[in-house]
Write a protein that holds these residues in place. Structure first.
Motif, PDB file in Angstrom:
ATOM      1  N   MET A   1       0.839  -1.180   0.000  1.00  0.00           N
ATOM      2  CA  MET A   1       0.000   0.000   0.000  1.00  0.00           C
ATOM      3  C   MET A   1       0.891   1.253   0.000  1.00  0.00           C
ATOM      4  SD  MET A   1      -3.013   0.936   2.648  1.00  0.00           S
ATOM      5  CE  MET A   1      -4.473   1.423   1.793  1.00  0.00           C
ATOM      6  N   SER A   2       0.553   2.223  -0.802  1.00  0.00           N
ATOM      7  CA  SER A   2       1.346   3.451  -0.896  1.00  0.00           C
ATOM      8  C   SER A   2       0.865   4.489   0.116  1.00  0.00           C
ATOM      9  CB  SER A   2       1.272   4.017  -2.309  1.00  0.00           C
ATOM     10  OG  SER A   2      -0.065   4.316  -2.655  1.00  0.00           O
ATOM     11  N   ASN A   3       1.685   5.523   0.311  1.00  0.00           N
ATOM     12  CA  ASN A   3       1.257   6.599   1.193  1.00  0.00           C
ATOM     13  C   ASN A   3       0.509   7.661   0.386  1.00  0.00           C
ATOM     14  OD1 ASN A   3       3.097   8.611   0.165  1.00  0.00           O
ATOM     15  ND2 ASN A   3       4.710   7.794   1.465  1.00  0.00           N
ATOM     16  N   ASN A   4      -0.071   8.625   1.063  1.00  0.00           N
ATOM     17  CA  ASN A   4      -0.892   9.651   0.409  1.00  0.00           C
ATOM     18  C   ASN A   4      -0.126  10.390  -0.680  1.00  0.00           C
ATOM     19  OD1 ASN A   4      -2.286  10.419   3.613  1.00  0.00           O
ATOM     20  ND2 ASN A   4      -3.219   9.165   2.061  1.00  0.00           N
ATOM     21  N   TYR A   5       1.106  10.799  -0.381  1.00  0.00           N
ATOM     22  CA  TYR A   5       1.846  11.591  -1.357  1.00  0.00           C
ATOM     23  C   TYR A   5       2.219  10.746  -2.584  1.00  0.00           C
ATOM     24  CZ  TYR A   5       4.670  15.273  -3.316  1.00  0.00           C
ATOM     25  OH  TYR A   5       5.160  16.238  -4.151  1.00  0.00           O
ATOM     26  N   GLU A   6       2.540   9.477  -2.381  1.00  0.00           N
ATOM     27  CA  GLU A   6       2.800   8.599  -3.529  1.00  0.00           C
ATOM     28  C   GLU A   6       1.561   8.483  -4.402  1.00  0.00           C
ATOM     29  OE1 GLU A   6       4.128   5.032  -1.605  1.00  0.00           O
ATOM     30  OE2 GLU A   6       6.193   5.752  -1.427  1.00  0.00           O
ATOM     31  N   ASP A   7       0.388   8.410  -3.784  1.00  0.00           N
ATOM     32  CA  ASP A   7      -0.864   8.374  -4.545  1.00  0.00           C
ATOM     33  C   ASP A   7      -1.023   9.638  -5.382  1.00  0.00           C
ATOM     34  OD1 ASP A   7      -1.484   5.930  -3.384  1.00  0.00           O
ATOM     35  OD2 ASP A   7      -2.892   6.781  -1.942  1.00  0.00           O
TER      36      ASP A   7
ATOM     37  N   GLN B   1       7.652  15.363   1.888  1.00  0.00           N
ATOM     38  CA  GLN B   1       7.896  14.705   3.172  1.00  0.00           C
ATOM     39  C   GLN B   1       8.915  15.450   4.012  1.00  0.00           C
ATOM     40  OE1 GLN B   1       5.895  11.982   4.159  1.00  0.00           O
ATOM     41  NE2 GLN B   1       6.673  12.756   6.100  1.00  0.00           N
ATOM     42  N   ASP B   2       9.954  15.978   3.390  1.00  0.00           N
ATOM     43  CA  ASP B   2      10.951  16.741   4.149  1.00  0.00           C
ATOM     44  C   ASP B   2      10.341  18.027   4.704  1.00  0.00           C
ATOM     45  OD1 ASP B   2      12.821  14.790   3.630  1.00  0.00           O
ATOM     46  OD2 ASP B   2      13.895  15.941   2.115  1.00  0.00           O
ATOM     47  N   LEU B   3       9.517  18.700   3.914  1.00  0.00           N
ATOM     48  CA  LEU B   3       8.835  19.902   4.392  1.00  0.00           C
ATOM     49  C   LEU B   3       7.872  19.551   5.521  1.00  0.00           C
ATOM     50  CD1 LEU B   3       8.214  21.626   0.966  1.00  0.00           C
ATOM     51  CD2 LEU B   3       9.695  22.503   2.793  1.00  0.00           C
ATOM     52  N   TRP B   4       7.117  18.473   5.321  1.00  0.00           N
ATOM     53  CA  TRP B   4       6.181  18.016   6.347  1.00  0.00           C
ATOM     54  C   TRP B   4       6.907  17.755   7.664  1.00  0.00           C
ATOM     55  CZ3 TRP B   4       0.912  17.358   6.489  1.00  0.00           C
ATOM     56  CH2 TRP B   4       0.413  16.680   7.593  1.00  0.00           C
TER      57      TRP B   4
ATOM     58  N   GLU C   1       9.696  18.938   8.788  1.00  0.00           N
ATOM     59  CA  GLU C   1      10.183  20.172   9.411  1.00  0.00           C
ATOM     60  C   GLU C   1       9.041  20.944  10.077  1.00  0.00           C
ATOM     61  OE1 GLU C   1      12.892  23.124  10.663  1.00  0.00           O
ATOM     62  OE2 GLU C   1      13.034  20.985  10.252  1.00  0.00           O
ATOM     63  N   VAL C   2       7.898  21.020   9.416  1.00  0.00           N
ATOM     64  CA  VAL C   2       6.739  21.693  10.013  1.00  0.00           C
ATOM     65  C   VAL C   2       6.231  20.893  11.227  1.00  0.00           C
ATOM     66  CG1 VAL C   2       4.336  22.383   9.609  1.00  0.00           C
ATOM     67  CG2 VAL C   2       6.100  22.911   7.906  1.00  0.00           C
ATOM     68  N   GLN C   3       6.224  19.581  11.108  1.00  0.00           N
ATOM     69  CA  GLN C   3       5.786  18.734  12.229  1.00  0.00           C
ATOM     70  C   GLN C   3       6.680  18.940  13.447  1.00  0.00           C
ATOM     71  OE1 GLN C   3       3.177  17.179  12.892  1.00  0.00           O
ATOM     72  NE2 GLN C   3       3.576  15.436  14.208  1.00  0.00           N
ATOM     73  N   ARG C   4       7.984  19.017  13.226  1.00  0.00           N
ATOM     74  CA  ARG C   4       8.915  19.258  14.328  1.00  0.00           C
ATOM     75  C   ARG C   4       8.553  20.555  15.052  1.00  0.00           C
ATOM     76  NH1 ARG C   4      11.824  22.965  15.437  1.00  0.00           N
ATOM     77  NH2 ARG C   4      11.887  23.835  13.344  1.00  0.00           N
ATOM     78  N   ALA C   5       8.353  21.620  14.266  1.00  0.00           N
ATOM     79  CA  ALA C   5       8.018  22.912  14.858  1.00  0.00           C
ATOM     80  C   ALA C   5       6.650  22.882  15.546  1.00  0.00           C
ATOM     81  CB  ALA C   5       8.051  24.002  13.783  1.00  0.00           C
ATOM     82  N   ASN C   6       5.680  22.266  14.918  1.00  0.00           N
ATOM     83  CA  ASN C   6       4.337  22.213  15.495  1.00  0.00           C
ATOM     84  C   ASN C   6       4.299  21.432  16.808  1.00  0.00           C
ATOM     85  OD1 ASN C   6       3.096  23.805  13.585  1.00  0.00           O
ATOM     86  ND2 ASN C   6       2.349  22.091  12.367  1.00  0.00           N
ATOM     87  N   MET C   7       5.073  20.372  16.888  1.00  0.00           N
ATOM     88  CA  MET C   7       5.060  19.550  18.097  1.00  0.00           C
ATOM     89  C   MET C   7       5.706  20.258  19.286  1.00  0.00           C
ATOM     90  SD  MET C   7       3.256  16.950  17.467  1.00  0.00           S
ATOM     91  CE  MET C   7       3.592  15.879  18.866  1.00  0.00           C
TER      92      MET C   7
ATOM     93  N   GLU D   1      13.157  27.329   4.156  1.00  0.00           N
ATOM     94  CA  GLU D   1      14.226  27.702   3.199  1.00  0.00           C
ATOM     95  C   GLU D   1      15.354  26.667   3.232  1.00  0.00           C
ATOM     96  OE1 GLU D   1      14.750  30.032   0.832  1.00  0.00           O
ATOM     97  OE2 GLU D   1      12.758  30.880   1.112  1.00  0.00           O
ATOM     98  N   GLY D   2      15.716  26.232   4.427  1.00  0.00           N
ATOM     99  CA  GLY D   2      16.775  25.241   4.560  1.00  0.00           C
ATOM    100  C   GLY D   2      16.439  23.939   3.859  1.00  0.00           C
ATOM    101  N   VAL D   3      15.190  23.504   3.999  1.00  0.00           N
ATOM    102  CA  VAL D   3      14.753  22.277   3.326  1.00  0.00           C
ATOM    103  C   VAL D   3      14.787  22.482   1.818  1.00  0.00           C
ATOM    104  CG1 VAL D   3      12.821  20.694   2.950  1.00  0.00           C
ATOM    105  CG2 VAL D   3      13.339  21.503   5.273  1.00  0.00           C
ATOM    106  N   LEU D   4      14.223  23.594   1.330  1.00  0.00           N
ATOM    107  CA  LEU D   4      14.175  23.841  -0.116  1.00  0.00           C
ATOM    108  C   LEU D   4      15.577  23.961  -0.712  1.00  0.00           C
ATOM    109  CD1 LEU D   4      11.203  26.371  -0.349  1.00  0.00           C
ATOM    110  CD2 LEU D   4      11.201  23.933  -0.959  1.00  0.00           C
ATOM    111  N   ASN D   5      16.491  24.570   0.026  1.00  0.00           N
ATOM    112  CA  ASN D   5      17.855  24.744  -0.491  1.00  0.00           C
ATOM    113  C   ASN D   5      18.557  23.418  -0.757  1.00  0.00           C
ATOM    114  OD1 ASN D   5      17.762  27.544  -0.650  1.00  0.00           O
ATOM    115  ND2 ASN D   5      18.539  27.809   1.447  1.00  0.00           N
TER     116      ASN D   5
END
Length: 129
Positions: A1-7, A80-83, A85-91, A122-126
């Motif tokens: 089974m794939s994940n949401n983003y793979e779908d 996934q990398d952006l997710w 990073e945002v998850q880290r900050a949100n938690m 920005e760090g993730v995108l770079n």
């Protein structure tokens, strides 16, 4: 089974809506189309709420997420990398104890505590340029 983003990737590839793997801003036409599409799904959510239609609300939320993730895919964003990073900050946020702590005026909100560190988008995108 794939994940949401793979779908999402499979769906967009099926219809020739690919990306080159590099983060970028879409052209004006694509940006306007995708923005209108997201508003449309948000409006469906509101309309379903006004009808107290739980199934309609659920459908609208999935569609809104699908369109938002598809837009990110078309932009070549490393989802996934952006997710992560945002998850880290949100938690590291904390729950508001009353509405006065919230810029949205709700005790349902979560807020940034003293010393909170914003996600380094920005760090993730770079890493992908």
């Amino acid at each position: 089974m794939s994940n949401n983003y793979e779908d999402i990737c499979k769906f967009h590839e099926k219809f020739g809506l690919s990306n080159d793997g590099k983060p970028k801003i879409l052209d004006e036409h694509a940006t306007q189309f995708r923005t209108k599409f997201m508003y449309e799904e948000l409006e469906e959510f509101i309309e379903s709420y006004n009808k107290q239609d739980l199934a309609g609300m659920a459908d609208a939320l999935i569609d809104l997420t699908y369109v938002a993730m598809g837009t990110a895919y078309m932009m070549g964003l490393p989802w996934q990398d952006l997710w992560n990073e945002v998850q880290r900050a949100n938690m590291s946020k904390v729950r508001a104890t009353d509405a006065s702590q919230s810029k949205r005026g709700s005790s349902l909100d979560v807020v940034k505590p003293e010393g909170w560190k914003a996600p380094d988008i920005e760090g993730v995108l770079n890493k992908y340029k």
